[in-house]
Scaffold this active site. Sequence first.
Site, mmCIF file in Angstrom:
data_model
loop_
_atom_site.group_PDB
_atom_site.id
_atom_site.type_symbol
_atom_site.label_atom_id
_atom_site.label_comp_id
_atom_site.label_asym_id
_atom_site.label_seq_id
_atom_site.Cartn_x
_atom_site.Cartn_y
_atom_site.Cartn_z
ATOM 1 N N GLN A 83 -8.265 8.855 -4.745
ATOM 2 C CA GLN A 83 -8.017 9.013 -3.459
ATOM 3 C C GLN A 83 -7.463 9.686 -3.472
ATOM 4 O O GLN A 83 -7.767 10.233 -2.253
ATOM 5 C CB GLN A 83 -7.062 7.853 -3.211
ATOM 6 N N HIS A 148 -2.836 6.481 -3.833
ATOM 7 C CA HIS A 148 -1.628 5.953 -2.706
ATOM 8 C C HIS A 148 -1.117 7.976 -2.982
ATOM 9 O O HIS A 148 0.196 7.175 -2.942
ATOM 10 C CB HIS A 148 -0.756 5.628 -2.910
ATOM 11 N N GLU A 241 1.054 -1.725 8.396
ATOM 12 C CA GLU A 241 1.494 -2.105 9.151
ATOM 13 C C GLU A 241 1.793 -0.390 10.365
ATOM 14 O O GLU A 241 1.022 0.124 10.067
ATOM 15 C CB GLU A 241 2.714 -2.197 8.695
ATOM 16 N N TYR A 251 11.979 1.444 5.511
ATOM 17 C CA TYR A 251 10.541 0.027 6.432
ATOM 18 C C TYR A 251 10.648 -0.332 5.185
ATOM 19 O O TYR A 251 9.288 -1.056 4.902
ATOM 20 C CB TYR A 251 9.906 1.100 6.406
ATOM 21 N N TYR A 262 -3.040 -8.614 -4.733
ATOM 22 C CA TYR A 262 -4.897 -8.681 -5.073
ATOM 23 C C TYR A 262 -4.725 -9.746 -5.824
ATOM 24 O O TYR A 262 -5.960 -10.055 -5.652
ATOM 25 C CB TYR A 262 -5.317 -6.833 -5.534
#
Length: 372
Positions: A83, A148, A241, A251, A262
């Site tokens: 990513q 991420h 979210e 959070y 997963y």
Amino acid sequence: MPQLSSRHWLAAIALLTASQVQAAEVKVDVLQNRLAHPWALAFLPQDQGILITLKGGELKRWQPGKGLSPAIRGVPKVWAQGQGGLLDVALAPDFAQSRKVWLSFAEAGDDGKAGTAVGYGRLSEDMQQLEDFTVVFRQQPKLSVGNHFGGRMVFDGKGYLFIALGENNQRPTAQELDKLQGKLVRLTQDGKVPQDNPFVGKAGVRPEIWSYGIRNPQGMALNPWSKALWLNEHGPRGGDEINLPEAGKNYGWPLATWGINYSGLPIPEAKGTSAPGTEQPLFYWKDSPAVSGMAFYNASTFPQWQNKLFIGALKDKDLIQMSVDGNKVTEDGRLLGERNARIRDVRVGPDGYLYVLTDETDGQLLKVSPAA
């Protein structure tokens, strides 16, 4: 379902599936194709075009009638694995004078791992080069093996830059305040640490941190009506979210989540959908659309879109339309599902149209408007 506070009761609306809601038809113009996994876009002033980042490491300019430029020189070397790669692009608030273009990107470390970095360069007058690119922020430690990174950037109009950072798929780090994984950081427009950040002066805590407990943030935008910052993030399997990140607040990830692993098993660290000392999301999706870029609509061009929020969906391959009423948000429907393309970014252009990037090998820049 656990009882939510009055502030968060609308999260339950997210349990609706896309088939239960309908959105108005839209008109779509393909402005550019053959974009290799575009990630973000930014509008240059005075109709000078659009800057587009390509995840592989190129920054290009698109212009009406002229198409796509060659790669702009001076972009930093990126770690283009998984990513990772070249991520967000943003113009400095004083771009007209400074010509500063800010980039976020995955940067290699010394051990085969990587982290998110942010810097800026001066865009040359001929638009062909970023001069004197300077890195002002590095996510530490570097822990990602390809997952991420986050990377969204927002200038808040008050002299500060917010950068959203993923937890590099290392869950516990989102709660560890000596690390910059799973955090929202706040810097000055020069890349320095503001002295009123919530953790400045606290031993063992990174002073850049604004808020924490974040998994994988992919969209962030300033609400034009409240001036509050809104952030969206991927949950694991379920539990994407929308949050309103406030100074010093937690959070939840991975202590509180509306998703599961997963594998189908619970997240090992999770206490449930809530945990002491953590904030509930403003809105969540039980089934993850894999949210991405987000944009509030505050233009006069299309009155039917006033007070709407648009969010890309990578897994669901769609553009989500939502209605905003203060801090309440409800999903109206989906707009681009028939294109069957991963939506990576969405922005409102100076002309009031939506501009959308599809994250594909042959990605596209789309111009979207209501059909009637």
